[in-house]
Write an enzyme that holds these catalytic residues in place. Sequence first.
Site, PDB file in Angstrom:
ATOM      1  N   LYS A  95      44.556  42.469  11.330  1.00  0.00           N
ATOM      2  CA  LYS A  95      45.245  42.332  12.416  1.00  0.00           C
ATOM      3  C   LYS A  95      44.493  42.699  13.692  1.00  0.00           C
ATOM      4  O   LYS A  95      45.055  42.256  14.838  1.00  0.00           O
ATOM      5  CB  LYS A  95      46.807  42.856  12.357  1.00  0.00           C
ATOM      6  CG  LYS A  95      46.901  44.299  12.611  1.00  0.00           C
ATOM      7  CD  LYS A  95      48.305  44.464  12.765  1.00  0.00           C
ATOM      8  CE  LYS A  95      48.596  45.968  12.966  1.00  0.00           C
ATOM      9  NZ  LYS A  95      49.958  46.517  13.234  1.00  0.00           N
ATOM     10  N   ASP A  96      43.625  43.485  13.696  1.00  0.00           N
ATOM     11  CA  ASP A  96      42.695  43.949  14.624  1.00  0.00           C
ATOM     12  C   ASP A  96      41.751  43.213  14.917  1.00  0.00           C
ATOM     13  O   ASP A  96      41.000  43.179  16.008  1.00  0.00           O
ATOM     14  CB  ASP A  96      41.970  45.475  14.369  1.00  0.00           C
ATOM     15  CG  ASP A  96      43.069  46.630  14.184  1.00  0.00           C
ATOM     16  OD1 ASP A  96      44.068  46.427  14.703  1.00  0.00           O
ATOM     17  OD2 ASP A  96      42.721  47.597  13.481  1.00  0.00           O
ATOM     18  N   ARG A 146      55.310  42.788  20.611  1.00  0.00           N
ATOM     19  CA  ARG A 146      55.958  41.935  19.649  1.00  0.00           C
ATOM     20  C   ARG A 146      57.088  42.409  19.011  1.00  0.00           C
ATOM     21  O   ARG A 146      58.166  41.942  18.956  1.00  0.00           O
ATOM     22  CB  ARG A 146      54.976  41.347  18.589  1.00  0.00           C
ATOM     23  CG  ARG A 146      55.587  40.841  17.384  1.00  0.00           C
ATOM     24  CD  ARG A 146      54.519  40.725  16.284  1.00  0.00           C
ATOM     25  NE  ARG A 146      54.126  41.782  15.796  1.00  0.00           N
ATOM     26  CZ  ARG A 146      54.605  42.927  15.066  1.00  0.00           C
ATOM     27  NH1 ARG A 146      55.823  42.728  14.540  1.00  0.00           N
ATOM     28  NH2 ARG A 146      54.190  44.058  14.744  1.00  0.00           N
ATOM     29  N   ARG A 147      56.898  43.942  18.672  1.00  0.00           N
ATOM     30  CA  ARG A 147      57.981  44.512  18.162  1.00  0.00           C
ATOM     31  C   ARG A 147      59.177  44.656  19.201  1.00  0.00           C
ATOM     32  O   ARG A 147      60.502  44.590  18.870  1.00  0.00           O
ATOM     33  CB  ARG A 147      57.653  45.924  17.591  1.00  0.00           C
ATOM     34  CG  ARG A 147      56.664  45.677  16.455  1.00  0.00           C
ATOM     35  CD  ARG A 147      56.200  47.030  15.874  1.00  0.00           C
ATOM     36  NE  ARG A 147      55.281  47.181  14.963  1.00  0.00           N
ATOM     37  CZ  ARG A 147      54.056  47.825  14.468  1.00  0.00           C
ATOM     38  NH1 ARG A 147      53.642  48.687  15.671  1.00  0.00           N
ATOM     39  NH2 ARG A 147      53.276  47.568  13.365  1.00  0.00           N
ATOM     40  N   ARG A 164      51.183  55.738  21.776  1.00  0.00           N
ATOM     41  CA  ARG A 164      49.996  55.453  21.236  1.00  0.00           C
ATOM     42  C   ARG A 164      49.382  56.616  20.311  1.00  0.00           C
ATOM     43  O   ARG A 164      50.009  57.666  20.123  1.00  0.00           O
ATOM     44  CB  ARG A 164      49.175  55.336  22.373  1.00  0.00           C
ATOM     45  CG  ARG A 164      49.086  53.921  23.447  1.00  0.00           C
ATOM     46  CD  ARG A 164      48.649  52.802  22.638  1.00  0.00           C
ATOM     47  NE  ARG A 164      47.491  52.990  21.672  1.00  0.00           N
ATOM     48  CZ  ARG A 164      46.155  52.916  22.324  1.00  0.00           C
ATOM     49  NH1 ARG A 164      45.955  52.657  23.575  1.00  0.00           N
ATOM     50  NH2 ARG A 164      45.045  53.044  21.464  1.00  0.00           N
ATOM     51  N   ARG A 170      50.980  59.632  16.049  1.00  0.00           N
ATOM     52  CA  ARG A 170      52.518  59.141  16.601  1.00  0.00           C
ATOM     53  C   ARG A 170      53.664  59.736  15.715  1.00  0.00           C
ATOM     54  O   ARG A 170      54.454  60.220  16.383  1.00  0.00           O
ATOM     55  CB  ARG A 170      52.636  57.618  16.270  1.00  0.00           C
ATOM     56  CG  ARG A 170      51.787  56.947  17.368  1.00  0.00           C
ATOM     57  CD  ARG A 170      51.981  55.158  16.940  1.00  0.00           C
ATOM     58  NE  ARG A 170      51.070  54.874  16.263  1.00  0.00           N
ATOM     59  CZ  ARG A 170      50.577  53.637  15.943  1.00  0.00           C
ATOM     60  NH1 ARG A 170      51.436  52.839  16.258  1.00  0.00           N
ATOM     61  NH2 ARG A 170      49.778  53.257  15.178  1.00  0.00           N
ATOM     62  N   CYS A 258      46.877  40.518  21.893  1.00  0.00           N
ATOM     63  CA  CYS A 258      47.824  41.638  22.089  1.00  0.00           C
ATOM     64  C   CYS A 258      48.818  41.652  23.197  1.00  0.00           C
ATOM     65  O   CYS A 258      49.958  42.363  23.289  1.00  0.00           O
ATOM     66  CB  CYS A 258      46.874  43.066  22.361  1.00  0.00           C
ATOM     67  SG  CYS A 258      46.555  43.592  20.799  1.00  0.00           S
TER      68      CYS A 258
END
Length: 360
Positions: A95-96, A146-147, A164, A170, A258
């Site tokens: 996904k990166d 997105r979330r 972040r 986190r 992103c």
Amino acid sequence: MSEKTNLQDADGKVSRVIRVGTRKSQLARIQTDSVVEKLKELHPDVQFEIVAMSTTGDKILDTALSKIGEKSLFTKELENALEKNEVDLVVHSLKDLPTVLPVGFTIGSVLKRENPHDAVVLHPKHKGKRLDSLANKSVVGTSSLRRAAQLKKRFPHLEFKDIRGNLNTRLKKLDEKDDFSAIVLAAAGLRRMGWDNRISQILGPEDCMYAVGQGALAVEVRARDQDILEMVSVLNDSDTVLRCMAERAFLKHLEGGCSVPVAVYTEVKNSQLYLTGAVYSLDGSDSLKETMQTSISSDSQVEEQEKVDEKVQRVGITALKVSEAAQDAAEKLGVDLGNLLLSKGAKEILTVARQLNDAR
């Protein structure tokens, strides 16, 4: 072709050395170690050296990912090392990786996907609760537009704020302060770290569809290094390759990244590939979601490719051991679904989302 590095042991036996690039975070190292272990089993005569480095995304921790505006936040330094022959292959979270890779690079394998869904991790004092049972105005941390877009719509009683840092950071921010009642993370990362016990809730597609490529590991190589490409291609998981190819084609066709809320859900059932894709406004109030499917059955044997050609890349992936007909079908599915959403107004939703995000 890269220069081959060889080592001679005490008995005079020469073995090839393959250098593997990775980010320095604990999760990145665990992911890279898992890939190297698989390669060692297949090539016991080769020595694998892991080269860890920090990326831009690891260094800039006071700004939301969506605000930095850099497409290769977690990959650029690793690709620079690949370009300079300092490493021979790089392990990434798929996904990166942008849907268009720099010239000369390709994704040589996409490994079997871990659970791609998002997970809720609650502050210890809320143990046993779920998002819908958290008190009104409870703050949930996520660095993903997105979330946030999906969860704002689904759980309007909650507030969402940026958080972040790597996984360890986190979780520490969640546990040691009272700023957040919960945070939302990729389930795959928590599971790979062995932290399944921290998962309070897995969010199904009805609550929150996932990011393109989430849960899958990718091995990036120089496109002309045929021997390295052959070496890593055996790690390809066919269903994962096809699902991620469709997802990446969908995202690429929408020109998403992103900085805009785009989400997907894919599954393979009875030789059919199903792709659900959606776009959202920043607050989730405006959205478009559609599902399409295609056949990915392949009766014919996978054709042997005589020569690796960068032109056979599909959305940055060269999948040597996967049926070409199935790859074509998967890529077309992503493009077709992208076109369907664009015809219904997806571009307008994403343009406004991007402008609002830039203005924040």
